[in-house]
Scaffold this active site. Sequence first.
Site, PDB file in Angstrom:
ATOM      1  N   HIS A  52       0.717  -1.211   0.053  1.00 16.69           N
ATOM      2  CA  HIS A  52       0.025   0.095  -0.056  1.00 16.69           C
ATOM      3  C   HIS A  52       0.737   1.020   0.075  1.00 16.69           C
ATOM      4  CE1 HIS A  52       0.948   0.399   4.306  1.00 16.69           C
ATOM      5  NE2 HIS A  52       0.566  -0.796   4.514  1.00 16.69           N
TER       6      HIS A  52
HETATM    7  P1  TYD Z   1      -1.555  -2.514   7.491  1.00 14.65           P
HETATM    8  O1  TYD Z   1      -1.236  -1.138   7.286  1.00 14.65           O
HETATM    9  O2  TYD Z   1      -2.280  -2.926   5.998  1.00 14.65           O
HETATM   10  O3  TYD Z   1      -0.560  -3.462   7.688  1.00 14.65           O
HETATM   11  P2  TYD Z   1       0.986  -3.655   6.981  1.00 14.65           P
HETATM   12  O4  TYD Z   1       1.290  -2.567   6.355  1.00 14.65           O
HETATM   13  O5  TYD Z   1       1.972  -3.741   8.313  1.00 14.65           O
HETATM   14  O6  TYD Z   1       0.830  -5.003   6.310  1.00 14.65           O
HETATM   15  O7  TYD Z   1      -2.482  -3.152   8.420  1.00 14.65           O
HETATM   16  C1  TYD Z   1      -2.980  -4.287   8.747  1.00 14.65           C
HETATM   17  C2  TYD Z   1      -4.509  -4.080   9.719  1.00 14.65           C
HETATM   18  O8  TYD Z   1      -4.188  -3.602  10.969  1.00 14.65           O
HETATM   19  C3  TYD Z   1      -5.566  -3.474   8.940  1.00 14.65           C
HETATM   20  O9  TYD Z   1      -6.691  -4.004   9.263  1.00 14.65           O
HETATM   21  C4  TYD Z   1      -5.294  -2.159   9.783  1.00 14.65           C
HETATM   22  C5  TYD Z   1      -5.048  -2.409  11.132  1.00 14.65           C
HETATM   23  N1  TYD Z   1      -4.169  -1.260  11.785  1.00 14.65           N
HETATM   24  C6  TYD Z   1      -4.606  -0.673  12.704  1.00 14.65           C
HETATM   25  O10 TYD Z   1      -5.944  -0.728  13.137  1.00 14.65           O
HETATM   26  N2  TYD Z   1      -3.674   0.299  13.285  1.00 14.65           N
HETATM   27  C7  TYD Z   1      -2.575   0.526  12.909  1.00 14.65           C
HETATM   28  O11 TYD Z   1      -1.789   1.516  13.463  1.00 14.65           O
HETATM   29  C8  TYD Z   1      -1.957  -0.089  11.828  1.00 14.65           C
HETATM   30  C9  TYD Z   1      -0.852   0.237  11.063  1.00 14.65           C
HETATM   31  C10 TYD Z   1      -2.921  -1.012  11.173  1.00 14.65           C
END
Ligand code: TYD
Length: 136
Positions: A52
Amino acid sequence: MNIKNCKIVNLPKIQDPRGNLTFIEGGNHVPFDIKRVYYLYDVPGGAERGGHAHKELSQLIVAMSGSFDVLLDDGAQKIKFHLNRSYNGLYVCPMIWRELDNFSSGSVCMVLASNYYDESDYYRIYNDFIKDLKKK
Ligand code: TYD
């Protein structure tokens, strides 16, 4: 934002026979006030994270333990970083697509972020990210 704004930040390292110490100050070692800290851990072998971009968010990514790869992509250029030192951080500016993989067993990825979690700040579809880059 250009990928050239993203770079490895050498963090202070206080060496001591009792163990080393590193610190990070918002506005000093990172060009933003730190509003949120999150970390990835217990990452199974072969897993991929990220996938992302963020509209406004700035981040510093640190391998607190172990190692992993971070691929950055600004729509024009891609650069891969291998993070494996807890006194190095990768600064990622807004509007950069990122993918994290190749996590070593037991690795911990800590992320310092310039704002609270906000799903509306994400591009989760690569083509949406590219389309908006072209508008700028
Ligand atoms: P995501 O940012 O997609 O994770 P990564 O980039 O590390 O693979 O987030 C994964 C899930 O966690 C998504 O459902 C959103 C949640 N999340 C939160 O609730 N708070 C946060 O601070 C972060 C980073 C993610």
